[in-house]
Structure formats: C-alpha cells, structure tokens
Design a protein around this motif. Structure first.
Motif, PDB file in Angstrom:
ATOM      1  N   PHE A  70       0.865  -1.180   0.000  1.00 54.74           N
ATOM      2  CA  PHE A  70       0.000   0.000   0.000  1.00 54.74           C
ATOM      3  C   PHE A  70       0.901   1.230   0.000  1.00 54.74           C
ATOM      4  CE2 PHE A  70      -2.417  -3.373   2.011  1.00 54.74           C
ATOM      5  CZ  PHE A  70      -3.638  -3.292   1.371  1.00 54.74           C
ATOM      6  N   LYS A  71       0.710   2.096  -0.964  1.00 53.01           N
ATOM      7  CA  LYS A  71       1.550   3.288  -1.099  1.00 53.01           C
ATOM      8  C   LYS A  71       0.672   4.506  -1.375  1.00 53.01           C
ATOM      9  CE  LYS A  71       5.525   5.134  -3.651  1.00 53.01           C
ATOM     10  NZ  LYS A  71       6.511   4.877  -4.729  1.00 53.01           N
ATOM     11  N   GLY A  72       0.753   5.500  -0.496  1.00 52.76           N
ATOM     12  CA  GLY A  72      -0.017   6.728  -0.684  1.00 52.76           C
ATOM     13  C   GLY A  72      -1.507   6.530  -0.576  1.00 52.76           C
ATOM     14  N   CYS A  73      -1.948   5.564   0.222  1.00 50.55           N
ATOM     15  CA  CYS A  73      -3.373   5.266   0.354  1.00 50.55           C
ATOM     16  C   CYS A  73      -3.956   5.913   1.612  1.00 50.55           C
ATOM     17  CB  CYS A  73      -3.597   3.754   0.398  1.00 50.55           C
ATOM     18  SG  CYS A  73      -3.148   2.913  -1.140  1.00 50.55           S
ATOM     19  N   ASN A  74      -5.271   6.119   1.589  1.00 51.07           N
ATOM     20  CA  ASN A  74      -5.987   6.674   2.736  1.00 51.07           C
ATOM     21  C   ASN A  74      -6.979   5.642   3.255  1.00 51.07           C
ATOM     22  OD1 ASN A  74      -4.817   9.335   2.499  1.00 51.07           O
ATOM     23  ND2 ASN A  74      -6.161   9.652   0.736  1.00 51.07           N
ATOM     24  N   PHE A  75      -6.818   5.241   4.517  1.00 46.16           N
ATOM     25  CA  PHE A  75      -7.751   4.332   5.173  1.00 46.16           C
ATOM     26  C   PHE A  75      -8.562   5.148   6.176  1.00 46.16           C
ATOM     27  CE2 PHE A  75      -4.395   1.670   3.647  1.00 46.16           C
ATOM     28  CZ  PHE A  75      -4.943   0.422   3.400  1.00 46.16           C
ATOM     29  N   GLU A  76      -9.885   5.063   6.081  1.00 47.79           N
ATOM     30  CA  GLU A  76     -10.728   5.847   6.974  1.00 47.79           C
ATOM     31  C   GLU A  76     -11.976   5.051   7.336  1.00 47.79           C
ATOM     32  OE1 GLU A  76     -12.904  10.242   7.197  1.00 47.79           O
ATOM     33  OE2 GLU A  76     -11.573   9.734   5.519  1.00 47.79           O
ATOM     34  N   ASN A  77     -12.243   4.973   8.645  1.00 48.46           N
ATOM     35  CA  ASN A  77     -13.439   4.291   9.146  1.00 48.46           C
ATOM     36  C   ASN A  77     -13.521   2.835   8.680  1.00 48.46           C
ATOM     37  OD1 ASN A  77     -14.456   6.546  10.588  1.00 48.46           O
ATOM     38  ND2 ASN A  77     -15.330   7.384   8.698  1.00 48.46           N
ATOM     39  N   ILE A  78     -12.436   2.118   8.824  1.00 52.63           N
ATOM     40  CA  ILE A  78     -12.442   0.663   8.633  1.00 52.63           C
ATOM     41  C   ILE A  78     -12.529   0.065  10.036  1.00 52.63           C
ATOM     42  CG2 ILE A  78     -11.286  -1.311   7.605  1.00 52.63           C
ATOM     43  CD1 ILE A  78     -12.019   0.953   5.622  1.00 52.63           C
ATOM     44  N   ASN A  79     -13.629  -0.606  10.364  1.00 55.76           N
ATOM     45  CA  ASN A  79     -13.915  -0.959  11.751  1.00 55.76           C
ATOM     46  C   ASN A  79     -12.989  -2.026  12.320  1.00 55.76           C
ATOM     47  OD1 ASN A  79     -15.971   0.901  12.146  1.00 55.76           O
ATOM     48  ND2 ASN A  79     -17.556  -0.479  11.350  1.00 55.76           N
ATOM     49  N   LYS A  80     -12.597  -3.007  11.529  1.00 50.94           N
ATOM     50  CA  LYS A  80     -11.727  -4.077  12.034  1.00 50.94           C
ATOM     51  C   LYS A  80     -11.004  -4.750  10.865  1.00 50.94           C
ATOM     52  CE  LYS A  80     -15.699  -7.242  12.151  1.00 50.94           C
ATOM     53  NZ  LYS A  80     -16.554  -8.121  12.973  1.00 50.94           N
ATOM     54  N   ASN A  81      -9.991  -5.548  11.226  1.00 52.10           N
ATOM     55  CA  ASN A  81      -9.200  -6.235  10.196  1.00 52.10           C
ATOM     56  C   ASN A  81      -8.764  -5.268   9.098  1.00 52.10           C
ATOM     57  OD1 ASN A  81      -9.373  -8.962  11.278  1.00 52.10           O
ATOM     58  ND2 ASN A  81     -11.541  -8.884  10.678  1.00 52.10           N
ATOM     59  N   VAL A  82      -8.227  -4.153   9.516  1.00 47.24           N
ATOM     60  CA  VAL A  82      -7.794  -3.162   8.522  1.00 47.24           C
ATOM     61  C   VAL A  82      -6.830  -3.823   7.539  1.00 47.24           C
ATOM     62  CG1 VAL A  82      -6.644  -0.950   8.182  1.00 47.24           C
ATOM     63  CG2 VAL A  82      -8.101  -1.305  10.175  1.00 47.24           C
ATOM     64  N   ILE A  83      -5.792  -4.441   8.062  1.00 45.25           N
ATOM     65  CA  ILE A  83      -4.940  -5.340   7.289  1.00 45.25           C
ATOM     66  C   ILE A  83      -4.620  -6.516   8.212  1.00 45.25           C
ATOM     67  CG2 ILE A  83      -2.731  -5.680   6.109  1.00 45.25           C
ATOM     68  CD1 ILE A  83      -2.724  -2.655   5.549  1.00 45.25           C
ATOM     69  N   HIS A  84      -5.110  -7.694   7.859  1.00 47.52           N
ATOM     70  CA  HIS A  84      -4.849  -8.894   8.653  1.00 47.52           C
ATOM     71  C   HIS A  84      -4.137  -9.905   7.748  1.00 47.52           C
ATOM     72  CE1 HIS A  84      -6.435 -12.298  11.474  1.00 47.52           C
ATOM     73  NE2 HIS A  84      -5.121 -12.156  11.507  1.00 47.52           N
ATOM     74  N   PHE A  85      -2.827  -9.908   7.842  1.00 46.56           N
ATOM     75  CA  PHE A  85      -1.958 -10.725   6.977  1.00 46.56           C
ATOM     76  C   PHE A  85      -1.263 -11.723   7.902  1.00 46.56           C
ATOM     77  CE2 PHE A  85       1.647 -10.241   3.577  1.00 46.56           C
ATOM     78  CZ  PHE A  85       1.342 -11.500   3.105  1.00 46.56           C
ATOM     79  N   TYR A  86      -1.586 -13.003   7.759  1.00 44.73           N
ATOM     80  CA  TYR A  86      -1.177 -14.011   8.753  1.00 44.73           C
ATOM     81  C   TYR A  86      -0.455 -15.175   8.087  1.00 44.73           C
ATOM     82  CZ  TYR A  86      -1.732 -17.860  12.105  1.00 44.73           C
ATOM     83  OH  TYR A  86      -1.507 -18.926  12.938  1.00 44.73           O
ATOM     84  N   ARG A  87       0.542 -15.663   8.783  1.00 43.83           N
ATOM     85  CA  ARG A  87       1.261 -16.874   8.372  1.00 43.83           C
ATOM     86  C   ARG A  87       1.524 -17.700   9.622  1.00 43.83           C
ATOM     87  NH1 ARG A  87       7.152 -17.820   7.885  1.00 43.83           N
ATOM     88  NH2 ARG A  87       7.559 -19.377   6.286  1.00 43.83           N
ATOM     89  N   GLY A  88       0.939 -18.891   9.686  1.00 37.56           N
ATOM     90  CA  GLY A  88       1.089 -19.731  10.865  1.00 37.56           C
ATOM     91  C   GLY A  88       2.146 -20.791  10.663  1.00 37.56           C
ATOM     92  N   GLY A  89       2.906 -21.071  11.695  1.00 33.77           N
ATOM     93  CA  GLY A  89       3.901 -22.135  11.604  1.00 33.77           C
ATOM     94  C   GLY A  89       5.292 -21.615  11.339  1.00 33.77           C
ATOM     95  N   TYR A  90       6.265 -22.351  11.873  1.00 34.27           N
ATOM     96  CA  TYR A  90       7.664 -21.946  11.775  1.00 34.27           C
ATOM     97  C   TYR A  90       8.371 -22.768  10.708  1.00 34.27           C
ATOM     98  CZ  TYR A  90      12.589 -21.532  13.130  1.00 34.27           C
ATOM     99  OH  TYR A  90      13.949 -21.330  13.129  1.00 34.27           O
ATOM    100  N   ASP A  91       8.774 -22.137   9.630  1.00 33.03           N
ATOM    101  CA  ASP A  91       9.647 -22.774   8.653  1.00 33.03           C
ATOM    102  C   ASP A  91      10.309 -21.673   7.844  1.00 33.03           C
ATOM    103  OD1 ASP A  91       8.946 -23.405   5.397  1.00 33.03           O
ATOM    104  OD2 ASP A  91       7.576 -22.129   6.512  1.00 33.03           O
ATOM    105  N   GLU A  92      11.356 -22.035   7.103  1.00 37.69           N
ATOM    106  CA  GLU A  92      12.136 -21.034   6.367  1.00 37.69           C
ATOM    107  C   GLU A  92      12.224 -21.392   4.890  1.00 37.69           C
ATOM    108  OE1 GLU A  92      15.036 -21.920   9.207  1.00 37.69           O
ATOM    109  OE2 GLU A  92      15.136 -19.916  10.043  1.00 37.69           O
ATOM    110  N   SER A  93      11.175 -22.022   4.372  1.00 38.35           N
ATOM    111  CA  SER A  93      11.207 -22.523   3.005  1.00 38.35           C
ATOM    112  C   SER A  93      10.642 -21.546   1.987  1.00 38.35           C
ATOM    113  CB  SER A  93      10.428 -23.847   2.921  1.00 38.35           C
ATOM    114  OG  SER A  93      11.041 -24.821   3.706  1.00 38.35           O
ATOM    115  N   THR A  94      10.246 -20.359   2.416  1.00 43.98           N
ATOM    116  CA  THR A  94       9.586 -19.429   1.508  1.00 43.98           C
ATOM    117  C   THR A  94      10.071 -18.010   1.780  1.00 43.98           C
ATOM    118  OG1 THR A  94       7.807 -19.198   3.099  1.00 43.98           O
ATOM    119  CG2 THR A  94       7.487 -20.826   1.380  1.00 43.98           C
ATOM    120  N   ILE A  95       9.650 -17.100   0.929  1.00 44.97           N
ATOM    121  CA  ILE A  95       9.924 -15.689   1.186  1.00 44.97           C
ATOM    122  C   ILE A  95       9.293 -15.285   2.509  1.00 44.97           C
ATOM    123  CG2 ILE A  95       9.415 -13.342   0.392  1.00 44.97           C
ATOM    124  CD1 ILE A  95       9.659 -14.412  -2.482  1.00 44.97           C
ATOM    125  N   GLY A  96       8.129 -15.856   2.807  1.00 43.60           N
ATOM    126  CA  GLY A  96       7.494 -15.603   4.096  1.00 43.60           C
ATOM    127  C   GLY A  96       6.533 -14.437   4.088  1.00 43.60           C
TER     128      GLY A  96
END
Length: 771
Positions: free
Chosen positions: A665-691
C-alpha cells in the motif's frame, strides 16, 4: 565381377528385409486400442499415438524391452498428441521410451503425472521420457499435494522435456530412494527446460527434490546436468539434494527466487553452473551448503542479491546431534574456483545461527555448530560498484581455511577475516551478465592455491584446460568465454518454443448499458483494456476475473461501479490466473458485499489485484481470502479505502502457508475501517519461503479499528518481511498500531502516531513448528 555385384545386392536386400521384419509399429487411435497394444508389446514394439486430443488418458505403460530393442510409446508427430483432462502416464518394466507427448488442460487424478512406477510390484528400469511437455497440468486445489514426475527404480532418464506452471503443493520432480531397488540409481535428469514455477506461498514447492531426510544416508549417483531453470520461484529451494554422491553440472539458473541447496546429501559435485539474477528482486539465490564432503567448483554468479538462506554463497550452521530432518554441521567442503560478479554480500558463513531464539524454540532447533574443516580457495569476487559487506560471519568462521581468494571491489579492499586478497583486474564484458578476466594478467589472479586433489579441477567453466593458464575464479580463458552463448534450443523439446509472442492489447469502450461490461469481460482476451466511458455502472452480479484485465475511466470524474448483487457476494470474483488492474475508478458496495474475493474452492493458481487512483467504499469486506487461495501481488497506490466493516483479510491458512506474497500500500488513505484493517497471517515456523512481504509507505490511517478485538491495527503475525515507513496513524482507538517480529525482517521508520497506541517490536515470537 558380376557375381560379386549380385552377391552384394542380395546381402543388402536380405539385411533390409530383416530390418523391416524386426520393426513392429502399432498405430492406435483411442484408449482401448492403446491398452490392447500395451498388453501385446514385445521387445522392439513401437506404439504410435494418433495426433489429436487424448482426454482422460490413464496410461499404465508396461513392457520388458532390451537395450537393443526398447519398447517405444511415441506421438505420431511430436507436440501434436495432447494429453488432457484427468490423465497420467506411469511406467513399469525395462527399456521403455516415451517421446513427444504434450500434457495440458487438466491434472492427474493420481499423485503424479509421470511416474517410473505403476505400483510397488511394477517399477521401471533403464527407461526414458524425452521430448515431452507438461504445461500447467496442476491440481484444482493449491493445497493438494502431488509430484508431477516421480523417479523410482534405477537408470531412468528425463531428457529434453519442458515443464512449467506447477502451482499446487509438492515438488515438481521427486526422486525416491527408499529400498535397495531405488538407491544407487544413476538416474539422468538432463537437457530439460524447467520453466516458471510461481510462488506458492508456503513450503513444499521445490522444482527438484532428490530423496528425503529418512533416506539421506543412501547413495544416489543422480546426474542433474545441462538443464535450464527459469523463474523457479516456488520456495527457497529450487533443487533440494537429500542423498549422497549426486552430480550437478552445467545447469543455468535464470532469475530464480531460490537457491540450489545441499540439504541432507553429502559428497555432491557441483560444477560449472551459472546463476543469473538482476536488481529487480532481492530473492534471487545461489548455493546453500549443508553437510559433508561437497566439491563446489567453477560456478558463476551474477547479481545474486538474496540474503541469508538465499545468499549467493550460504554456508550454514548446523545443529549438534541433529535430528534426521534438520541441519547437520558443514564439514570437509571444498569451495574453489568460483566467480561472483556484482552480488550483494556474496559470502555468508554460519547462516541460520539462531542462538538468541533458544527461549522460543526447542534445543533441537538451535543451529549452533559452525562449519569446520572446510576450504574456500581460488575464488574471484568482482564488483563494478563498491560493496561494503563481502563476507558476513554469523557465528564462528575459524573452521574455514581461506586461500588466495581475489577481490576487485571497485578499488576498495576488504580486510576482515583475511579472506580476500585485493587486486585491480582487467575484466571484459562479454554480454549482459558475463564478465571474464582478460588473459595475460599476473599477481594474485594466477597464484592459485594447490590444495589436496585441486589438480582434479583441470577445466574451467567453459571447459578450457587449466594446465597452462590457471586463474582464480571460474574462467581461465577469455577466448572460450567470448564464444559462449545460451541457446535455449539446447533445453527442452526441439519442437517446442519457449518464446512468448507479444500481442497488442485491444481497447474496448464500454458504456453503462446493462450487461455490457460483463459481456465485454467474457469476450476480452488476457491483457486487454476496458475503458469505462460513462459515470455510473449499476451491477447486479459479480464480475468474473479469470484473465488479465485493465479497467480504466476516461470520463472527467471517476467512473463508479455500484454493486447491488447478492449478500456476501464479491464485486470482483477472482478466479485462477485472474489479474485485475483498476485505474481512476470508484467501487461502491452497500455494507453487505465484498469488493474482491477469490473462489471458495479450486483456486489452482494465483490471482493479482492492482489499483491506482481509485476509491473503495461501503463494503462489508474489501478482500477476503479463502482457504487454498493465493495472491502473488496485491498493490494499491493512491487509493482511498473508507467506510468498510473489514479491510483486507489474508488469514485463511496455517502450517506455514499464507494467502499472499507481495502486499503493498503506497499513498493510500484508510478511513473508518472498523476491524481487520490489514490482517496478513502466516502460521507455523519454517524457512522454506519468502514468508510474505507487507509494505506500507506514506499512507494515512484515520479512525480505524473501532471494533478490533485484538487491539492491533495492522496484524502481521508470522509474516517475515514487514516494512512500515512514513505512514500517519491518527485517532485509531487501538492499543497497538503494529506488533513487529524483531528477529525477522520487520522494520518501521519515520511513522507519525497520534492517539493510536504504539508500534511495538517483539524480538522473538513463538510459532508452531512444522517439522
């Protein structure tokens, strides 16, 4: 004289007749005829598949040929026999050959497309697949595991094939070595073209894997040579070597976001390989070294800019008394006569050292054993621009003997560790990526270290003798280097072209007339542009995006897409290979809709979303990922997102998988987003990817997070690469703007935070282990 002439003619005639009599060619037009022909094969039989589409072709090709009389299954004309639908080709027996087939538009219902085994009692030996193509023959679900090509038995070959587009879980090619029937196998993987493998967003996406941790003590003698790897980006390992005595020579790795990894195997010969990167990615990798007894010689690296696990040269730390599936200490390795040109931090020693993570990881995960009894000698590093850090020591470097490694770092020496000898060199540019020392130079460049058995390194990268002129680095003879050119025709089938034909996009001008936009989308080709010429477009159903489409607005005001579809349906339904680009457009929902969403099931490949100068308003959720879906790129520039219940939910995965790779996100405006504005999740421990990569630059967040139960505005747990720079957070009623993972590549800089909690860095985060 006449009698002799007649006798000669008679002999020729008899030989000709005998040759024809041994040829048993069977032409088949359908599966019933094919199965009948397979049942009746004898040594010397040739089964010819008629040109055309063979749909749902489940082929078990069994036969016992001989070295002089193999059994052949081939296309009538190479590339004209298309294997489609639910199809596979499994081989059993001896001296079989398959030639000229084209797999497309389908997937295998089994765990492989091509297998050198029908079942445990029917394995192939001395058999060859050649001149074939597998293109996008991938499972409907990204999370379903399979391997496209399975090697079993001994002395089998894959040659001159083109393989591309695997997007689901599992290696592209797997060599199995379980049991005496399958090890010491001497398989040949030669002259193939491994085309792009897209980022998978999780582990288990190698292009080639030889063996596994349970068979890592077995000998392989597998030969992987003269192959071309292009954009093999599935995960951090392009090739994962997990057995012993394998050979990897003369391969080319072109812009691959991963490394060639000596994972569990030992005593590998890695010689004459070329790694070509560029400045357009920081994830192009080189060679990663683990285990014992490898000889790594005559390899060339250009602009390989990866770090740590993807370093141009990564020599890892091991785990004391390591478990079978973890990391053994590097010992007795020779790294000699290699060249690095314009690479960032070219040598990293002790990669993976993680002693500080002892509080969140078990003891069996702590890589505290540095490399020992190893030699790095007669190598060359050349940089057109000064590189400050040339050798990175993550732990203890004393176990490596450095001898006569030459550096020309734009005239700036590097004195740490006494690892590099500075010399001003005359280097000639041969092409965009190849640089070689000019002949006749003296000094450190020709004062090579003569270690034990170094006399066996008697050729250079381009097969020039080192007897009369032995330079450090991979190249000793400029004349031979000047003659070298990469000819892609040497890789893959002779009948198949990897060159892409550029087509000018068609521009469609579309009015707000009912269904005109949807109908235009259906008939447009990938890459086409749709120009919205009116201001208000009322849409009653989702727009299906299954190709690359650009929507632009040529009206004075932004064209508005006003969605009135079913509850919880998306305005843009993202399908596999869907790529939507929005420019100067407003999209509007009514609190019950999703702006973007992938299919709930069967997202076999990635989708992309890009917006520029757009507005997104009034949706229940802006983007909601489904389990198994994956977006390679989500990028929003100068876009306003406001008055939505949820923002971007990329949190449907677990066990190391994740739902997007590049989120920006570059130069964006977020306004009145009630929840999960950005929810980016990765579960588990490993090093096989960019991540995962989350980049927030110069955005504003205002009055967001009113209903956020976690108390965190930007949620990025488990994401390896997070960059929060020059953003403004004002009046967001949360405890934390973000909780960053300090030990990983999470950073924040020059952000303004007003009445919005704080940005917290947690150095160590405990995650579930995947292994």
């Amino acid at each position: 004289m006449k009698n002799n002439l007649l006798l000669s003619l008679l002999v020729v005639l008899l030989l000709s007749c005998n040759s024809k009599s041994t040829l048993n060619s069977v032409f088949v037009k359908d599966l019933n005829q094919l199965n009948k022909a397979i049942k009746e094969v004898k040594p010397g039989t040739e089964i010819v598949l008629a040109n055309g589409v063979w749909k749902d072709a489940e082929i078990n090709f069994y036969g016992v040929g001989t070295q002089t009389k193999p059994i052949i299954l081939r296309a009538e004309n190479s590339g004209k026999v298309f294997i489609e639908g639910k199809s596979f080709l499994h081989l059993g027996g001896q001296y079989l050959k398959v030639d000229g087939l084209y797999f497309r538009n389908g997937y295998s219902p089994k765990n492989s497309i091509i297998s050198y085994q029908i079942n445990e009692d029917s394995t192939a030996f001395y058999s060859k697949i050649t001149n074939c193509v597998i293109d996008g023959f991938t499972k409907p679900s990204r999370l379903t595991n399979d391997h496209w090509i399975n090697f079993f038995g001994k002395h089998n070959t894959l040659a001159h094939c083109y393989i591309t587009g695997k997007s689901n879980d599992g290696e592209t090619l797997r060599v199995f070595q379980t049991g005496n029937k399958h090890n010491s196998n001497h398989h040949q993987i030669i002259n193939n073209y491994f085309g792009p493998r897209p980022r998978k967003g999780g582990p288990r996406a190698e292009t080639i894997r030889i063996g596994d941790s349970k068979t890592h003590m077995t000998p392989g003698y597998v030969n992987v040579s003269n192959n071309y790897f292009e954009a093999c980006n599935g995960e951090v390992e392009i090739i994962s070597d997990k057995t012993n005595f394998n050979t990897f020579t003369d391969n080319i790795f072109y812009k691959c976001e991963g490394s060639f990894v000596l994972r569990h195997g030992s005593f590998a010969k890695v010689n004459g390989n070329i790694f070509i990167g560029d400045d357009d990615s920081d994830f192009y990798g080189g060679i990663r070294v683990i285990n014992t007894g490898h000889w790594i010689t005559n390899n060339y690296f250009y602009k390989i800019n990866g770090s740590e696990f993807r370093s141009p040269l990564a020599v890892m730390n091991g785990i004391p008394k390591s478990q079978l599936n973890r990391y053994r200490q590097v010992t007795d390795v020779v790294i000699a006569h290699n060249t690095w040109v314009d690479c960032k931090m070219p040598w990293q020693i002790g990669v993976g050292q993680n002693k500080k993570s002892a509080g969140v990881l078990p003891e069996v995960e702590i890589r505290s054993a540095p490399p020992i009894r190893s030699i790095i000698a007669n190598n060359l590093i050349y940089n057109h621009e000064t590189e400050k850090t040339l050798v990175v020591n993550h732990d203890n470097i004393d176990g490596i003997l450095f001898k006569n490694n030459v550096l020309d770092n734009n005239k700036v020496p590097f004195t740490e560790f006494n690892a590099l000898q500075h010399q001003s060199l005359k280097i000639k540019k041969i092409n965009d990526w190849l640089y070689a020392p000019e002949n006749g130079q003296t000094g450190f460049i020709n004062e090579t270290y003569n270690g034990f058995e170094f006399d066996k390194i008697d050729k250079d990268l381009f097969n020039s003798d080192r007897i009369n002129q032995n330079y450090v680095g991979a190249i000793s003879n400029l004349i031979k280097a000047e003659k070298f050119k990469i000819d892609k025709k040497n890789y893959g089938p002779s009948w198949f072209s990897t060159e892409k034909i550029e087509v000018e996009p068609t521009v469609f001008k579309v009015s707000a007339k009912e269904n005109e936009l949807a109908n235009t989308l259906k008939k447009a080709n990938s890459g086409d542009i749709i120009d919205l010429i009116d201001e208000n477009y009322h849409l009653k159903s989702s727009l299906k995006i299954d190709k690359e489409i650009t929507l632009i607005s040529s009206s004075k005001n932004k064209a508005k897409l006003i969605f009135k579809g079913d509850k919880n349906s998306p305005l843009f339904e993202m399908n596999p290979k869907g790529n939507i680009i929005l420019k100067n457009i407003s999209i509007i929902g009514n609190k019950e809709h999703l702006a973007f969403a992938p299919l709930i099931m069967n997202m076999s490949s990635a989708y992309n979303i890009l917006t520029e100068n757009c507005n997104v308003e009034g949706f229940k959720t802006v983007l909601k990922a489904s389990k198994g879906s994956f977006s390679d790129t989500i990028k929003m520039v100068n876009t306003t997102i406001k008055n939505c219940e949820n923002g971007f939910i990329l949190a449907a995965e677990e066990k190391g998988d994740y739902n997007a790779e590049m989120v920006t996100f570059k130069g964006c405006n977020f306004e009145n987003i009630n929840k999960n504005v950005i929810h980016f999740y990765r579960g588990g421990y490993d090093e096989s990817t960019i991540g995962g990569i989350l980049t927030l630059t110069n955005n504003t967040f205002k009055s967001c997070g009113k209903k956020e139960k976690s108390g965190v505005l930007i949620k990025s747990r488990g994401i390896v690469n997070v960059f929060l720079n020059e953003n403004t957070f004002s009046n967001n009623p949360v405890k934390l703007v973000a909780l960053l993972w300090g030990v990983k590549n999470n950073h924040h800089k020059n952000n303004t935070v007003i009445n919005s909690g704080k940005i917290k860095v947690e150095e160590q985060q405990k995650l579930d282990l995947l292994y």
